[in-house]
Design an enzyme around this catalytic site. Structure first.
Site, PDB file in Angstrom:
ATOM      1  N   PHE A   1       0.833  -1.201   0.000  1.00 37.55           N
ATOM      2  CA  PHE A   1       0.000   0.000   0.000  1.00 37.55           C
ATOM      3  C   PHE A   1       0.865   1.248   0.000  1.00 37.55           C
ATOM      4  O   PHE A   1       1.871   1.319   0.723  1.00 37.55           O
ATOM      5  CB  PHE A   1      -0.889   0.058   1.242  1.00 37.55           C
ATOM      6  CG  PHE A   1      -1.933  -1.018   1.324  1.00 37.55           C
ATOM      7  CD1 PHE A   1      -3.164  -0.856   0.708  1.00 37.55           C
ATOM      8  CD2 PHE A   1      -1.691  -2.184   2.026  1.00 37.55           C
ATOM      9  CE1 PHE A   1      -4.138  -1.842   0.794  1.00 37.55           C
ATOM     10  CE2 PHE A   1      -2.650  -3.177   2.118  1.00 37.55           C
ATOM     11  CZ  PHE A   1      -3.878  -3.005   1.498  1.00 37.55           C
ATOM     12  N   ASP A   2       0.484   2.236  -0.790  1.00 42.40           N
ATOM     13  CA  ASP A   2       0.960   3.591  -0.572  1.00 42.40           C
ATOM     14  C   ASP A   2       0.234   4.112   0.668  1.00 42.40           C
ATOM     15  O   ASP A   2      -0.796   3.556   1.076  1.00 42.40           O
ATOM     16  CB  ASP A   2       0.653   4.456  -1.790  1.00 42.40           C
ATOM     17  CG  ASP A   2       1.082   5.891  -1.589  1.00 42.40           C
ATOM     18  OD1 ASP A   2       2.205   6.105  -1.103  1.00 42.40           O
ATOM     19  OD2 ASP A   2       0.287   6.790  -1.900  1.00 42.40           O
TER      20      ASP A   2
END
Length: 637
Positions: free
Chosen positions: A327-328
């Site tokens: 995930f960013d």
């Protein structure tokens, strides 16, 4: 059901007023002729002209067999092996032993395959087709004198005022000019209830106006609008072929060998060529050609209904096998909209003074922090003043003259370079500070915090239930902030202060593959492109991210990343079940036919039942397991 006898890949639109008979003749001429020949053959036999009926049926069956054989040769030259050899062998064998009625039933089964596939694909494409059919072709543009002029949607440009009547689709992205409106965004986001909007709110192309006519200020042309990108992605999705479909083609080789082996054994045991024909007529596994593509179309249609566009069928197979999710942080695990926590002001300025001056200086900036500062001022009902000589240094801050004061807003280093008395504000993990100076003196500090999404922890729990326990956060933010957010949502592995090239390297080096990367910004485009499955979040997210991603989520619901994995796994399971169902039933019928107890005509009809069962099973990918929702509902923030 073989590709060699398909006159067209997709059924064409039926002209208005066209009768059913003409429509069938135009779309499925081989089916119509085969039915006519079969009826004529049966009538001749009933009239005592069995020889004439036999010649008519046999000649037509062999003509179709020749066409199938020609298509088979072309496929082999192209390096593709199919099951056409079994179809040709079944027709020749039944004609050779005088079972010309069975031969015609086999021909009907083959030529009718296009109709069955069209029906199944039509059902499976439901949601995808709805998105394409809703694309507007015209717009109502208001002239300077407020008269309405209908123009092609391609002629709309930014700045045009558009009238959207009830039950019409918004043609381009824009801003609502009317006081209020209710828009049905279900085709874009999966949200079933109309969404209320007020004047000044952004509206997305593709939304359906519900109750009253409204005015919209066009913000982009049709080609640059959200719905055009969605339509392009949907068209790409409907034309793709999943690797599992090509895998099904490879199943044809061992299946063909097995069918001929059983037929040869039956001939050796019985010494009767009729038994060979009886075995071959049940050895045409059309599920290998139709069931898997139908399942994948159904899976993509199901995901589109939930507001998730999967660009190609191969992505569904990779989604089913995902083992790691990266995930960013900003805009993905968090809302990407930092909110004001507190204002530290220094005399003679008060808290509202500092906030109002900062927001006035920031009002022409597009930076996410500038937008947060302006929103905070609006929430306190502060009236912004015009900014003069505003100048922004990217990623550092803004300088402007506001009400005769020189106002500098931004990072501490930027503000301290032009002002004295700038404090070093202590912030907690997850918080950030925006410094403000007025006329060369430190005036205060705005403390903001970007909160984790309300559905982030729910999403991680759902991924765990799906068996994906390897989760990481890869972000360009400072380590303490990244660690704070990761801990809040339940992720233990983090990589902070990463440049775009660092993200690409990290995702490539993750060991447990396939890897799904979830992001939303321009800087996420490279890493989304190199991930096994790139997921771009948000209808208003970066165009670059959406174009490089394999999956585009049209809403701000993070949980739909888990929904995409869930749909991929179910689709893959249904596709393989359909393939194996058809093959197992066909093998069972061949073994029974090898005993000589199934007449050739009955065997051909049984095989058609097997085909129908496999296709109906493939359509199960349109829905989830009993009681399941396409995505988990979570409380909205």
């Amino acid at each position: 059901m073989t590709q060699a006898v398909r006159p067209a890949r997709d059924a064409q639109p039926v002209p208005a007023g066209e009768g059913l008979a003409r429509r069938l003749v135009r779309q499925y001429p081989l089916v119509v002729v085969t039915i006519a020949v079969l009826v004529a053959t049966l009538l001749l036999r009933a009239a005592g002209q069995a020889v004439a009926g036999g010649w008519l049926g046999s000649v037509w069956a062999l003509l179709v067999a020749a066409q199938v054989f020609r298509g088979m040769v072309q496929d082999i030259r192209a390096g593709k092996w199919g099951i056409d050899l079994l179809a040709v062998s079944a027709i020749i064998a039944t004609v050779a032993v005088g079972e010309y009625v069975a031969a015609l039933v086999v021909v009907l089964m083959l030529t009718g395959g296009q109709g069955l596939e069209d029906y199944a694909a039509h059902r499976a494409r439901g949601e995808l087709r709805a998105l394409l059919e809703r694309a507007p072709v015209a717009a109502h543009r208001l002239a300077p004198d407020d008269s309405v002029v209908d123009v092609p949607v391609g002629e709309v440009v930014a700045g045009d005022r558009l009238l959207i009547r009830p039950a019409e689709v918004v043609p381009v992205d824009g801003t609502l000019l009317s006081d209020e409106a209710e828009l049905d965004e279900s085709s874009l986001t999966g949200e079933s209830l109309p969404v209320p909007h007020r004047a000044g709110d952004p509206v997305l192309s593709g939304a359906l106006n519900t109750e009253r006519a409204v005015l919209v200020l066009a913000g982009a042309s049709a080609e640059q609008s959200q719905y055009a990108r969605i339509v392009a992605m949907v068209r790409e999705a409907t034309q793709s072929q999943a690797p599992v479909v090509r895998l099904a083609d490879r199943y044809a080789v061992p299946f063909t060998v097995l069918a001929f082996t059983i037929a040869a054994a039956a001939w050796w045991w019985h010494g009767d060529a009729t038994v060979v024909a009886q075995v071959l007529v049940v050895a045409t596994p059309c599920p290998l050609l139709i069931a898997a593509p139908v399942a994948f179309l159904a899976g993509m249609s199901r995901s589109a209904h939930a507001g998730v566009i999967i660009k190609d069928a191969g992505t569904l197979e990779r989604l089913a096998a995902v083992r790691t999710v990266a995930f960013d942080k900003t805009g993905t695990l968090t809302y990407g909209r930092p909110e004001l926590v507190t204002v530290h002001a220094r005399a003679p300025w008060g808290q509202d003074d500092v906030l109002r001056l900062a927001a006035s200086a920031e009002q022409y900036s597009s930076h996410v922090l500038a937008r947060s500062v302006r929103d905070a001022a609006t929430a306190r009902n502060l009236v912004l003043a015009p900014a003069v000589d505003a100048h922004e240094e990217a990623a550092h801050g803004v300088t402007a003259h506001v009400e005769g004061h020189l106002v500098v807003v931004g990072k501490r280093a930027h503000v301290a370079a032009t002002a004295q008395g700038v404090p070093d504000q202590q912030v907690y993990p997850g918080e950030l500070a925006v410094y403000v100076a007025v006329d060369g003196q430190g005036a205060g500090v705005l403390v903001l915090s970007d909160q984790p999404r309300a559905d982030a922890r729910t999403t991680l729990e759902e991924l765990t239930r799906l068996g994906i326990t390897d989760r990481v956060v890869i972000s360009g933010d400072a380590a303490p902030t990244v660690a704070h957010v990761a801990e809040a949502v339940g992720i233990t592995r983090t990589f902070a202060e990463c440049l775009p090239e660092d993200k690409v390297r990290l995702v490539r080096d993750l060991p447990n593959r396939p890897v799904m990367m979830v992001g939303d910004g321009v800087n996420d485009a490279p890493v989304l492109a190199v991930a096994d499955v790139g997921v771009a979040m948000g209808a208003r997210g970066s165009t670059a991210a959406s174009e490089s991603a394999d999956v585009v989520i049209l809403t701000e619901d993070l949980e739909k990343t888990a929904a995409a994995v869930r749909v991929g796994r179910r689709t893959m399971r249904v596709a393989l079940q359909s393939i194996w169902l058809g093959m197992v039933l066909s093998v069972g019928l061949m073994l029974v036919a090898a005993t000589g107890v199934i007449p050739a005509v009955v065997g051909a009809l049984c095989q058609e039942v097997v085909d129908l069962l496999s296709i109906l099973n493939a359509l199960r990918a349109l829905r989830g397991p009993a009681g399941a929702s396409p995505y988990i509902e979570v409380p909205q923030r």
